[in-house]
Scaffold this motif. Structure first.
Motif, short mmCIF file in Angstrom:
data_model
loop_
_atom_site.label_atom_id
_atom_site.label_comp_id
_atom_site.label_asym_id
_atom_site.label_seq_id
_atom_site.Cartn_x
_atom_site.Cartn_y
_atom_site.Cartn_z
N PRO A 102 0.79 -1.23 0.00
CA PRO A 102 0.00 0.00 0.00
C PRO A 102 0.82 1.28 0.00
CG PRO A 102 0.14 -0.83 2.22
CD PRO A 102 0.87 -1.82 1.36
N GLY A 140 -5.56 -2.44 3.65
CA GLY A 140 -6.33 -1.30 4.07
C GLY A 140 -5.90 -0.50 5.28
N HIS A 154 -4.82 1.30 -1.79
CA HIS A 154 -5.17 0.80 -0.46
C HIS A 154 -6.68 0.78 -0.22
CE1 HIS A 154 -4.69 5.21 -0.09
NE2 HIS A 154 -5.72 5.12 0.75
N ASN A 155 -7.47 0.88 -1.28
CA ASN A 155 -8.93 0.79 -1.13
C ASN A 155 -9.54 0.34 -2.45
OD1 ASN A 155 -8.94 3.11 -2.75
ND2 ASN A 155 -9.15 4.48 -0.99
N HIS A 179 -9.05 -5.90 5.62
CA HIS A 179 -8.66 -4.79 4.75
C HIS A 179 -9.87 -4.01 4.26
CE1 HIS A 179 -4.60 -6.10 4.98
NE2 HIS A 179 -4.83 -7.25 4.38
N ALA A 183 -10.24 -0.13 5.39
CA ALA A 183 -10.12 0.83 4.29
C ALA A 183 -11.35 1.73 4.21
CB ALA A 183 -9.91 0.11 2.97
N GLN A 185 -14.44 0.61 3.57
CA GLN A 185 -15.48 0.06 2.69
C GLN A 185 -16.63 -0.47 3.55
OE1 GLN A 185 -12.68 0.98 -0.23
NE2 GLN A 185 -14.87 0.77 -0.32
#
Length: 281
Positions: A102, A140, A154-155, A179, A183, A185
Motif C-alpha cells: 500500500p 487497508g 489501499h482501497n 482490509h 479501508a 469500505q
C-alpha cells in the motif's frame, strides 16, 4: 461459497498437502488451497484423483511470480509461470491471488502504478490463456502506510483504477474483511461489484478490540467473530448477495497459534468459522 482449508494462512507454512487433506476432510472443509510450485511437480491426474477421492475442490493458489522487486527477478519468475498454470488448469486451480503493497519509499504513485500495470498485465495474460481468474488484494489499515514516503493502492476505488488500466477480462478481487473494513469500505460498496466472477477469493478474521482504526496493525488480528470489531456480517451478506461461489479462508494472524500444535489451532479456527458460517448456509 464454501469453506476453504489453508494451513499456511493459519501460520503453519511448509506442511505437505498429504498431511492437510485428511484434516480438511475431518473438519468439514469443501476445498483446499495449494502451493502451485510444489504441487506442479506432481502428476496432475494423480493429484486430481487425490482431491476427488477426498471430495475436495481445488481452492486456488498464490501468485508465484515476484513482481515487487527487480525486473530481472520478475522476468525469471514469469518464464516459469506457464508450467505452473498448465498444472493449475489441469487440476481445477482456476483462482490465483496476490496482494499489493500500500505504500513505497522509492516509487511515487504514478511510477508504482505503471510498474504494477505492466507487470501484472503480463501475469494476467498467462493466467487468462489457461482459464484462470486473477484476484488482487489491497491492504487497508492506515498504519500500513504510516511513515512511508509515497502512498499506493489501499482501497476499492484505487484498486479499480488499476484493474481498469490493465483491462484483462479475468481480473478481480481477493477480498479480506480486515482490509475491506479498515479501508472504510462497507456493505453498500458491494453494489459496485459487477458480478460474482469479480471476487476470486475471500478471507475472514476479526480485529483486536480497544484500538482506533488507525492503530490497527496488519499482522495482529483475531479469529472471525471474536471481537465484533469488523463488520463480518455485512461482508458475508455482501458475498451472498453476489452469489459468490468460491472459497472463504480464515486468515487470522492470531498470536496464540504460534505456540500451539497445528490441529489444536485448526480446531479453534474451524469453530470460529462455523459460528459465522451457520448464518449463511
Amino acid at each position: 461459497m464454501y469453506k476453504g482449508f489453508s494451513s499456511g494462512m493459519l501460520g503453519f507454512g511448509g506442511r505437505k498437502i498429504e498431511e492437510d487433506i485428511p484434516l480438511a476432510v475431518k473438519y468439514g472443509y469443501g476445498g483446499i488451497i495449494i502451493d502451485i510450485v510444489e504441487e506442479s511437480k506432481k502428476d496432475p491426474a494423480q493429484f486430481n484423483d487425490l482431491l476427488a477421492k477426498n471430495k475436495l475442490k481445488n481452492g486456488g493458489f498464490g501468485l508465484p511470480v515476484e513482481f515487487r522487486q527487480s525486473e530481472e527477478k520478475f522476468e525469471e519468475g514469469l518464464k516459469k509461470f506457464p508450467a505452473c498454470c498448465e498444472f493449475a488448469q489441469k487440476t481445477g486451480a482456476l483462482r490465483c491471488i496476490t496482494w499489493l503493497s500500500p505504500a513505497s519509499d522509492t516509487l511515487d504513485y504514478k511510477s508504482n502504478f505503471e510498474l504494477h500495470k505492466t507487470r501484472l498485465a503480463k501475469a494476467a495474460k498467462i493466467l487468462e490463456n489457461h482459464g484462470i481468474r486473477f484476484g488482487l488484494e489491497f491492504v487497508g489499515p492506515p498504519s500500513s502506510r504510516k511513515g512511508k514516503k509515497y502512498e499506493f493502492i489501499h482501497n476499492l476505488a484505487t484498486l479499480d483504477e488499476l484493474l481498469d488500466a490493465i483491462g484483462a477480462s479475468n481480473m478481480g478481487y481477493l477480498m479480506d474483511v480486515y482490509h475491506w473494513d479498515l479501508a472504510g469500505q462497507s456493505y453498500k460498496d458491494f453494489k459496485k461489484i459487477p458480478g460474482k466472477e469479480w471476487v476470486v477469493m475471500a478471507h475472514i478474521n476479526d480485529a483486536p478490540a480497544g484500538l482506533a482504526p488507525e492503530d490497527q496493525q496488519d499482522l495482529e488480528r483475531e479469529l472471525p467473530g471474536a471481537t465484533g470489531v469488523l463488520k463480518i456480517g455485512d461482508f458475508m451478506k455482501g458475498l451472498q448477495d453476489l452469489k459468490y461461489d468460491g472459497p472463504v479462508y480464515v486468515e487470522p494472524f492470531y498470536k496464540p497459534f504460534k505456540t500451539m500444535a497445528f490441529e489444536d489451532a485448526l480446531k479453534m479456527s474451524t469453530a470460529a468459522m462455523d459460528k459465522i458460517w451457520t448464518k449463511w448456509e
